[in-house]
Scaffold this motif. Structure first.
Motif, PDB file in Angstrom:
ATOM      1  N   GLU A  71       0.860  -1.195   0.000  1.00 54.37           N
ATOM      2  CA  GLU A  71       0.000   0.000   0.000  1.00 54.37           C
ATOM      3  C   GLU A  71       0.882   1.225   0.000  1.00 54.37           C
ATOM      4  N   TYR A  72       0.533   2.230  -0.785  1.00 51.95           N
ATOM      5  CA  TYR A  72       1.055   3.584  -0.628  1.00 51.95           C
ATOM      6  C   TYR A  72      -0.002   4.521  -1.188  1.00 51.95           C
ATOM      7  N   GLY A  73      -0.275   5.593  -0.476  1.00 48.16           N
ATOM      8  CA  GLY A  73      -1.338   6.460  -0.964  1.00 48.16           C
ATOM      9  C   GLY A  73      -1.524   7.698  -0.106  1.00 48.16           C
ATOM     10  N   ALA A  74      -2.240   8.648  -0.676  1.00 47.59           N
ATOM     11  CA  ALA A  74      -2.524   9.914   0.005  1.00 47.59           C
ATOM     12  C   ALA A  74      -3.945  10.325  -0.339  1.00 47.59           C
ATOM     13  N   GLY A  75      -4.615  10.980   0.600  1.00 43.87           N
ATOM     14  CA  GLY A  75      -6.014  11.374   0.395  1.00 43.87           C
ATOM     15  C   GLY A  75      -6.135  12.621  -0.464  1.00 43.87           C
ATOM     16  N   ALA A  76      -7.273  12.736  -1.149  1.00 46.18           N
ATOM     17  CA  ALA A  76      -7.524  13.952  -1.933  1.00 46.18           C
ATOM     18  C   ALA A  76      -9.013  14.090  -2.205  1.00 46.18           C
ATOM     19  N   SER A  77      -9.466  15.335  -2.082  1.00 50.50           N
ATOM     20  CA  SER A  77     -10.833  15.647  -2.477  1.00 50.50           C
ATOM     21  C   SER A  77     -10.770  16.456  -3.756  1.00 50.50           C
ATOM     22  N   VAL A  78     -11.628  16.125  -4.723  1.00 47.87           N
ATOM     23  CA  VAL A  78     -11.627  16.918  -5.959  1.00 47.87           C
ATOM     24  C   VAL A  78     -12.236  18.296  -5.717  1.00 47.87           C
ATOM     25  N   LEU A  79     -12.850  18.484  -4.549  1.00 45.63           N
ATOM     26  CA  LEU A  79     -13.414  19.802  -4.213  1.00 45.63           C
ATOM     27  C   LEU A  79     -12.386  20.702  -3.541  1.00 45.63           C
ATOM     28  N   HIS A  80     -11.267  20.121  -3.123  1.00 44.06           N
ATOM     29  CA  HIS A  80     -10.260  20.895  -2.395  1.00 44.06           C
ATOM     30  C   HIS A  80      -9.083  21.223  -3.311  1.00 44.06           C
ATOM     31  N   GLN A  81      -8.972  22.487  -3.669  1.00 39.64           N
ATOM     32  CA  GLN A  81      -7.937  22.915  -4.607  1.00 39.64           C
ATOM     33  C   GLN A  81      -7.103  24.019  -3.981  1.00 39.64           C
ATOM     34  N   GLN A  82      -5.796  23.961  -4.191  1.00 42.93           N
ATOM     35  CA  GLN A  82      -4.906  25.028  -3.706  1.00 42.93           C
ATOM     36  C   GLN A  82      -3.880  25.336  -4.804  1.00 42.93           C
ATOM     37  N   GLU A  83      -3.426  26.600  -4.841  1.00 47.17           N
ATOM     38  CA  GLU A  83      -2.457  26.972  -5.873  1.00 47.17           C
ATOM     39  C   GLU A  83      -1.054  26.506  -5.510  1.00 47.17           C
ATOM     40  N   ASP A  84      -0.678  26.688  -4.248  1.00 48.29           N
ATOM     41  CA  ASP A  84       0.661  26.265  -3.835  1.00 48.29           C
ATOM     42  C   ASP A  84       0.634  24.801  -3.430  1.00 48.29           C
ATOM     43  N   LEU A  85       1.823  24.226  -3.404  1.00 53.30           N
ATOM     44  CA  LEU A  85       1.910  22.847  -2.949  1.00 53.30           C
ATOM     45  C   LEU A  85       2.205  22.851  -1.458  1.00 53.30           C
ATOM     46  N   VAL A  86       1.162  22.678  -0.652  1.00 53.20           N
ATOM     47  CA  VAL A  86       1.347  22.668   0.798  1.00 53.20           C
ATOM     48  C   VAL A  86       0.971  21.279   1.284  1.00 53.20           C
ATOM     49  N   LYS A  87       1.826  20.710   2.109  1.00 52.46           N
ATOM     50  CA  LYS A  87       1.598  19.337   2.572  1.00 52.46           C
ATOM     51  C   LYS A  87       0.290  19.224   3.361  1.00 52.46           C
ATOM     52  N   THR A  88      -0.457  18.183   3.086  1.00 52.61           N
ATOM     53  CA  THR A  88      -1.734  17.960   3.766  1.00 52.61           C
ATOM     54  C   THR A  88      -1.510  17.387   5.163  1.00 52.61           C
ATOM     55  N   VAL A  89      -2.335  17.828   6.116  1.00 54.18           N
ATOM     56  CA  VAL A  89      -2.342  17.194   7.439  1.00 54.18           C
ATOM     57  C   VAL A  89      -3.359  16.057   7.341  1.00 54.18           C
ATOM     58  N   ALA A  90      -2.858  14.835   7.469  1.00 53.29           N
ATOM     59  CA  ALA A  90      -3.672  13.657   7.125  1.00 53.29           C
ATOM     60  C   ALA A  90      -5.087  13.674   7.722  1.00 53.29           C
ATOM     61  N   GLY A  91      -5.198  13.934   9.021  1.00 53.76           N
ATOM     62  CA  GLY A  91      -6.503  13.807   9.671  1.00 53.76           C
ATOM     63  C   GLY A  91      -7.378  15.053   9.555  1.00 53.76           C
ATOM     64  N   SER A  92      -6.961  16.034   8.786  1.00 50.94           N
ATOM     65  CA  SER A  92      -7.683  17.309   8.766  1.00 50.94           C
ATOM     66  C   SER A  92      -8.808  17.310   7.732  1.00 50.94           C
ATOM     67  N   TYR A  93      -9.584  18.379   7.752  1.00 49.40           N
ATOM     68  CA  TYR A  93     -10.653  18.546   6.770  1.00 49.40           C
ATOM     69  C   TYR A  93     -10.071  18.767   5.369  1.00 49.40           C
ATOM     70  N   TRP A  94      -8.982  19.582   5.293  1.00 52.37           N
ATOM     71  CA  TRP A  94      -8.466  20.071   4.019  1.00 52.37           C
ATOM     72  C   TRP A  94      -7.573  19.014   3.349  1.00 52.37           C
ATOM     73  N   HIS A  95      -8.076  18.392   2.288  1.00 56.01           N
ATOM     74  CA  HIS A  95      -7.334  17.350   1.565  1.00 56.01           C
ATOM     75  C   HIS A  95      -7.142  17.765   0.103  1.00 56.01           C
ATOM     76  N   PRO A  96      -6.293  18.753  -0.164  1.00 59.55           N
ATOM     77  CA  PRO A  96      -6.174  19.260  -1.529  1.00 59.55           C
ATOM     78  C   PRO A  96      -5.629  18.217  -2.509  1.00 59.55           C
TER      79      PRO A  96
END
Ligand code: ADA
Length: 664
Positions: A488-513
């Protein structure tokens, strides 16, 4: 009329010569709980599951009893036949009653089972079938836990099998009683062994015979053997010369086998199946080899559920999942974390995916609680589930690996001895495949199965995505004689969450860009691609899936590490990154970042994925030039947008074009 309907259904679902297989998916009544009021029920059709609450993200979704009832008219004309109910999947514990009498209990939600109802039915009358289903957690049924929903219900098909007295057994752990083994396979020859288990009395001389046909229908081998009443198992072997090999995605060639029981010149039962000849091995330094050739396994994991319907899938859903995986260029799939519908293994045979199939022996991973309890009833249940997995799916050429556990820990009840027992059992039942495991630990637990793989989340639960390469080198050094992979290897993402800069996601948070997931996979694939010693790597996950306890991302109750959304409607950018790298056959071009439609600055970086050598980008009708890509990725820096809406077009020679609109 009813009888005519039954007859018609029988014809439609006929799979053998004399055996009738009748779908019983219709006309059920469902009531949840126990001591339910009389006459209050919902009329339902199978497949069915009762946990809409889990899909809505209710962490303590209903885990208890559900009752399924239906009437079944058994014609007088069936007297003397053997009648079975065949359940393909009931989660988790099923108790079957016919006319109020207990027939059978089955414990385990992901495998098929058969029940002989002949002694319980009344011929020429209406009979009442009642299935009491329980999806409550219990300490002696695998899995004890997991990061996925344990939807309750009869969520796969139910069939009535009407067999002649002499028929293939349905009692060997839910298999169809036919095992096709292949040994000494090469391009020159293959030894084929057919083992059949049968039931019934021998009142006249009887034989077992089989016929193997190639894909064009030409018979290329066949044999028969007399049955002896003292033995209910018979084996036949033949040598097949110059077999056309089953060669994964590039040529998933399948033969067709039909196995028959014949008595007094009459065929009394027949099972049809497919055979794919192949040989494979795994090398600790060079990875996976299929039919003597190196085949880097570009894998994904698949959970079976999806939005709105949970695990109650129709054939079209399985097929859609296969099509999506094929489009991305997948050539291997880990069907996690439990045995999946037989149709999936059939499709994998057809599409040519190499399969890792597994039992639901799931440990706590990053959570508390236990995946293993050292008590006999748990251990027996796990062994039965392994027997069911292997025996029900024995004939599928796509399956190369039997997975024995996922993320178990040695603290507390130590599962090591038990895993060794499972490993022995898997080899006893099937000497032609390798065992594997998905670990997240160090220590002895990694030395038990033939090959091993790890669930790794560099750049998600900790670290940076680029860390995966160093980790792999380190493990390869530590276990030079072990074949190692990434399960397994993977990272979460919502297609509704978009950001211009590449900022690392906090895994358990709401914001999953979305762009962090894309970056995660770009980095992982580069590291994996340059390490051929990894025998197989599997993205977690192909699709978002239900995990009611999760409170993160765009909505509660979902694990959003999929490359495709839970409803299968949106393919995330990372999907196209893999498609550009893995799919060599269908030329395409795709502009990434398309869901971030409003930009805050004029100067933008535009990234394109394509499996073509050259891509041309144009902005508002003006060419910005052609570029060569690396890893299927083409980047234009400093693209200057006009005020207002801008049209960006990416063009390739053979892969057509893609167009998006961006506003500044
Ligand atoms: C574990 C586990 C999976 C999965 C994953 C995650 O590795 O094996 O079931 O859900 O974690 O997404 O955290």
């Amino acid at each position: 009329m009813k009888y005519f309907f039954l007859f018609l259904l029988g014809c439609l679902t006929f799979t053998g010569w004399c055996r009738e297989v009748i779908s019983l998916n219709h006309s059920w009544r469902f009531t949840p709980g126990y001591e339910t009021a009389k006459g209050v029920y919902a009329e339902i059709t199978l497949p069915h599951m009762w946990n809409q609450d889990a899909l809505a993200g209710k962490a303590d979704y209903y885990r208890g009893l559900g009752n399924y009832e239906r009437e079944l008219v058994i014609p007088e004309a069936w007297k003397g036949k053997k009648l079975y109910l065949y359940f393909k999947g009931v989660n988790t514990v099923a108790n079957l009653f016919v006319n109020g009498k207990h027939v059978k209990e089955h414990r385990g939600g992901y495998t098929a089972f058969a029940a002989d109802i002949t002694p319980y039915v009344k011929f020429g009358e209406k009979n009442v079938i009642w299935v009491r289903v329980n999806n409550a957690p219990q300490l002696d049924v695998m899995p004890l836990l997991g990061d996925f929903n344990m939807y309750g219900g009869i969520y796969r098909d139910v069939e009535l099998v009407v067999a002649e007295p002499l028929h293939f057994s349905l009692f060997d752990f839910g298999s169809r009683g036919i095992y096709v083994s292949q040994e000494n396979v090469s391009r020159e020859k293959a030894d084929l062994r057919v083992k059949a288990l049968w039931e019934g009395e021998l009142n006249a001389p009887a034989v077992l015979r089989f016929s193997l046909k190639d894909a064009e229908g030409k018979e290329i081998a066949g044999k028969e053997q007399t049955l002896f009443s003292e033995r209910h198992s018979v084996e036949l072997s033949v040598e097949v010369e110059k077999p056309h090999l089953w060669n994964g995605r590039s040529d998933p060639y399948l033969y067709h086998i039909s196995v028959e029981l014949v008595t007094g010149g009459e065929v009394t039962d027949r099972i049809e199946d497919r055979v794919g000849f192949r040989y494979f091995r795994v090398d600790p330094d060079k990875g996976f080899f299929l039919n003597g050739e190196h085949l880097p396994l570009k894998g994904v994991c698949r959970h079976q559920d999806r939005a709105e319907i949970g695990n109650a899938l129709l054939p079209l859903h399985h097929r859609e999942d296969m099509e999506i995986m094929a489009e991305m260029g997948v050539n291997a799939v880990r069907l996690a974390h439990y045995p999946q519908d037989k149709m999936m293994y059939d499709l994998c045979d057809e599409y040519g995916f190499v399969v890792w199939a597994e039992i639901p022996f799931v440990g706590p991973g990053g959570y508390r609680d236990k995946g293993f309890v050292d008590q006999p009833s748990f251990k027996e249940n796990g062994k039965d589930q392994l027997r069911e997995l292997i025996l029900q799916n024995y004939n599928h050429p796509s399956i190369c690996f039997w997975g024995l556990f996922n993320e178990l820990k040695q603290a507390g009840d130590d599962p090591v001895d038990y895993i060794m027992e499972l490993n022995r059992l898997a080899h006893q039942l099937d000497s032609g495949r390798l065992t594997t495991s998905a670990s997240n630990q160090g220590g002895r637990i990694n030395e038990l199965t033939d090959v091993v793989a790890w669930n790794m989340y560099y750049g998600w639960y900790g670290g940076e995505p680029s860390g995966i390469g160093g980790w792999a080198d380190e493990v390869h050094k530590r276990y030079p004689r072990r074949a190692i992979g990434i399960s397994e290897y993977g990272a979460g993402a919502s297609v509704l969450h978009q950001q211009e800069d590449l900022v690392k996601t906090v895994a358990g948070s709401y914001w999953h860009p979305e762009n962090w997931q894309t970056y995660f996979h770009e980095e992982h694939w580069k590291a994996i691609d340059s390490r051929p010693f990894l025998w197989g790597t599997f993205v977690w996950n192909m699709f978002d899936f239900g995990a009611a306890h999760r409170k993160e991302g765009e909505m509660n109750g979902k694990n959003d590490k999929g490359l495709v959304t839970f409803d299968r409607k949106v393919k995330k950018d990372a999907f196209y990154f893999y498609k550009a790298n893995w799919n060599r056959d269908d030329p395409f071009v795709y502009i990434a970042g398309r869901r971030l439609t409003k930009r805050s600055e004029a100067l933008q970086t535009i990234k394109v994925y394509s499996n073509q050598p050259l891509v041309e980008l144009s902005l508002n009708g003006r060419s910005l030039g052609k570029k060569k890509g690396e890893y299927g990725t083409f980047v234009w820096n400093g693209v200057e947008l006009h005020k207002g809406v801008n049209e960006i077009v990416a063009r390739t020679k053979a892969g057509g074009e893609d167009k998006i609109l961006l506003e500044w």
